[in-house]
Design an enzyme around this catalytic site. Sequence first.
Site, PDB file in Angstrom:
ATOM      1  N   HIS A 273      -7.127  -2.552   5.643  1.00 41.59           N
ATOM      2  CA  HIS A 273      -6.328  -1.511   6.295  1.00 41.59           C
ATOM      3  C   HIS A 273      -7.091  -0.191   6.168  1.00 41.59           C
ATOM      4  O   HIS A 273      -8.224  -0.176   5.691  1.00 41.59           O
ATOM      5  CB  HIS A 273      -4.957  -1.471   5.613  1.00 41.59           C
ATOM      6  CG  HIS A 273      -3.919  -0.662   6.325  1.00 41.59           C
ATOM      7  ND1 HIS A 273      -3.798  -0.637   7.696  1.00 41.59           N
ATOM      8  CD2 HIS A 273      -2.925   0.143   5.850  1.00 41.59           C
ATOM      9  CE1 HIS A 273      -2.789   0.159   8.021  1.00 41.59           C
ATOM     10  NE2 HIS A 273      -2.251   0.653   6.917  1.00 41.59           N
TER      11      HIS A 273
ATOM     12  N   HIS B  65       1.239   3.825   2.017  1.00 42.90           N
ATOM     13  CA  HIS B  65       1.787   4.485   3.211  1.00 42.90           C
ATOM     14  C   HIS B  65       3.308   4.543   3.127  1.00 42.90           C
ATOM     15  O   HIS B  65       3.966   3.577   2.699  1.00 42.90           O
ATOM     16  CB  HIS B  65       1.353   3.739   4.485  1.00 42.90           C
ATOM     17  CG  HIS B  65      -0.045   4.075   4.915  1.00 42.90           C
ATOM     18  ND1 HIS B  65      -0.783   3.280   5.754  1.00 42.90           N
ATOM     19  CD2 HIS B  65      -0.829   5.149   4.631  1.00 42.90           C
ATOM     20  CE1 HIS B  65      -1.976   3.834   5.957  1.00 42.90           C
ATOM     21  NE2 HIS B  65      -2.029   4.968   5.287  1.00 42.90           N
TER      22      HIS B  65
ATOM     23  N   HIS C 219       0.844  -1.206   0.000  1.00 44.63           N
ATOM     24  CA  HIS C 219       0.000   0.000   0.000  1.00 44.63           C
ATOM     25  C   HIS C 219       0.870   1.244   0.000  1.00 44.63           C
ATOM     26  O   HIS C 219       2.103   1.155   0.096  1.00 44.63           O
ATOM     27  CB  HIS C 219      -0.998  -0.029   1.162  1.00 44.63           C
ATOM     28  CG  HIS C 219      -0.405   0.028   2.532  1.00 44.63           C
ATOM     29  ND1 HIS C 219       0.506  -0.892   3.006  1.00 44.63           N
ATOM     30  CD2 HIS C 219      -0.599   0.904   3.557  1.00 44.63           C
ATOM     31  CE1 HIS C 219       0.831  -0.598   4.254  1.00 44.63           C
ATOM     32  NE2 HIS C 219       0.178   0.507   4.611  1.00 44.63           N
TER      33      HIS C 219
ATOM     34  N   HIS D 171       6.634  -5.576  11.397  1.00 42.44           N
ATOM     35  CA  HIS D 171       5.930  -4.298  11.545  1.00 42.44           C
ATOM     36  C   HIS D 171       5.682  -4.040  13.037  1.00 42.44           C
ATOM     37  O   HIS D 171       4.579  -3.813  13.499  1.00 42.44           O
ATOM     38  CB  HIS D 171       4.600  -4.336  10.760  1.00 42.44           C
ATOM     39  CG  HIS D 171       4.070  -2.992  10.377  1.00 42.44           C
ATOM     40  ND1 HIS D 171       3.173  -2.301  11.163  1.00 42.44           N
ATOM     41  CD2 HIS D 171       4.294  -2.193   9.310  1.00 42.44           C
ATOM     42  CE1 HIS D 171       2.860  -1.150  10.573  1.00 42.44           C
ATOM     43  NE2 HIS D 171       3.535  -1.056   9.446  1.00 42.44           N
TER      44      HIS D 171
ATOM     45  N   ASP E  89       5.770   4.320   5.121  1.00 40.67           N
ATOM     46  CA  ASP E  89       6.672   3.337   5.759  1.00 40.67           C
ATOM     47  C   ASP E  89       6.792   2.043   4.961  1.00 40.67           C
ATOM     48  O   ASP E  89       7.538   1.134   5.337  1.00 40.67           O
ATOM     49  CB  ASP E  89       6.257   3.060   7.224  1.00 40.67           C
ATOM     50  CG  ASP E  89       4.856   2.497   7.373  1.00 40.67           C
ATOM     51  OD1 ASP E  89       3.964   2.903   6.607  1.00 40.67           O
ATOM     52  OD2 ASP E  89       4.636   1.650   8.267  1.00 40.67           O
ATOM     53  N   HIS E  90       6.075   1.963   3.828  1.00 36.61           N
ATOM     54  CA  HIS E  90       6.175   0.792   2.954  1.00 36.61           C
ATOM     55  C   HIS E  90       6.680   1.170   1.558  1.00 36.61           C
ATOM     56  O   HIS E  90       6.902   0.306   0.727  1.00 36.61           O
ATOM     57  CB  HIS E  90       4.812   0.103   2.819  1.00 36.61           C
ATOM     58  CG  HIS E  90       4.294  -0.389   4.125  1.00 36.61           C
ATOM     59  ND1 HIS E  90       4.245  -1.721   4.465  1.00 36.61           N
ATOM     60  CD2 HIS E  90       3.840   0.289   5.206  1.00 36.61           C
ATOM     61  CE1 HIS E  90       3.775  -1.848   5.697  1.00 36.61           C
ATOM     62  NE2 HIS E  90       3.526  -0.633   6.173  1.00 36.61           N
TER      63      HIS E  90
ATOM     64  N   ASP F  73      -0.139  -3.961   5.685  1.00 32.34           N
ATOM     65  CA  ASP F  73      -0.746  -3.820   6.998  1.00 32.34           C
ATOM     66  C   ASP F  73      -2.207  -4.279   6.938  1.00 32.34           C
ATOM     67  O   ASP F  73      -2.883  -4.010   5.960  1.00 32.34           O
ATOM     68  CB  ASP F  73      -0.723  -2.351   7.420  1.00 32.34           C
ATOM     69  CG  ASP F  73       0.695  -1.795   7.564  1.00 32.34           C
ATOM     70  OD1 ASP F  73       1.630  -2.574   7.630  1.00 32.34           O
ATOM     71  OD2 ASP F  73       0.849  -0.560   7.589  1.00 32.34           O
TER      72      ASP F  73
END
Length: 313
Positions: free
Chosen positions: A138, A62, A60, A267, A64-65, A209
């Site tokens: 998510h 976001h 996805h 995570h 942090d990915h 996530d």
Amino acid sequence: MRVITLGTGAGRPTLSRNTSATGLEFKGETFLFDCGEGTQVQLMRSAFHWGKLSAIFIGHMHGDHLNGLPGLLGTLSLSDRQETLKIFGPPGLKEYLRLLVECKNLWLRFPAEIQEIKEAGILLDTAEYQVETALLDHTIECWGYVFREKARRGHFNRQKAKLLGIPEGPIRARLVHGEAVTLEDGRVLKPEEFVGLPRRGRSIAYCLDTQPCENVIRLAQDVDLLIHEATFDRNLKKEANEWGHSTAADAAEAARQSGARHLLLTHISQRYPDEAILLEEATAIFPKTTVARDLGVYSVEGSSVEGTMTMEQ
Ligand SMILES: [Zn+2]
Ligand SMILES: [Zn+2]
């Protein structure tokens, strides 16, 4: 088949956990799942052979990915990479990279084939493996993945072949490929006399996530290894739901219900400098659980009955 956890933290990098990224090595090819900020530095520190990177799967959008992807693509452009790199991810990924190229932030010098996922199904299908995707649950659109090796040929009984005086070379190769062979002396060799039963292919599911959902159970059905997020512990279940995340107990429950053989928790929130609480919570439900750490190497071996996962470092 090896899994290398490059980044195992949630939300932001810390000194002990980088943001999400996981490498997979399989028969000379390598794959990357997510690419959080700083992933390329982790790649340099790791044992992962990323020169042979075939495909990147982004779950996805976001940061942090995803925030490490432009940097990694830039570095690959500075090397002499010629091969096509496949990049899979949610709608918006193509436009994100196009804008970076347009404003001169990113320079792409090798062919990148970007495929935005429109629906659940098979993304890659080769003679050796399949990669399938399905929607997770998510706060924004998020895709989980499963990498499945196809069934492998049974082991060739070299000892028996040697005893019967069958030389190495074309005769053995024909038997391995399922062909009966008539020798010059008239003996007929049947492949089933030398080749064991086909072996189950190994498989790995990558689900982050997400909060608990049916698709995780479906993707992770009978996998050797389920890599699942565990951002919170069960005391923070309300927060986990609110932020579209799972607790360690949720992840363990998913592993149990899907029939996964091993569970790797990742995570991990920076609120857990000591992950013992997450491990304890998960193992009470699913004993074969490991909490991933950055630059961990996990070998996944399978047989017709059971897979094993060993930690190399
Ligand atoms: Zn995240
Ligand atoms: Zn997220």
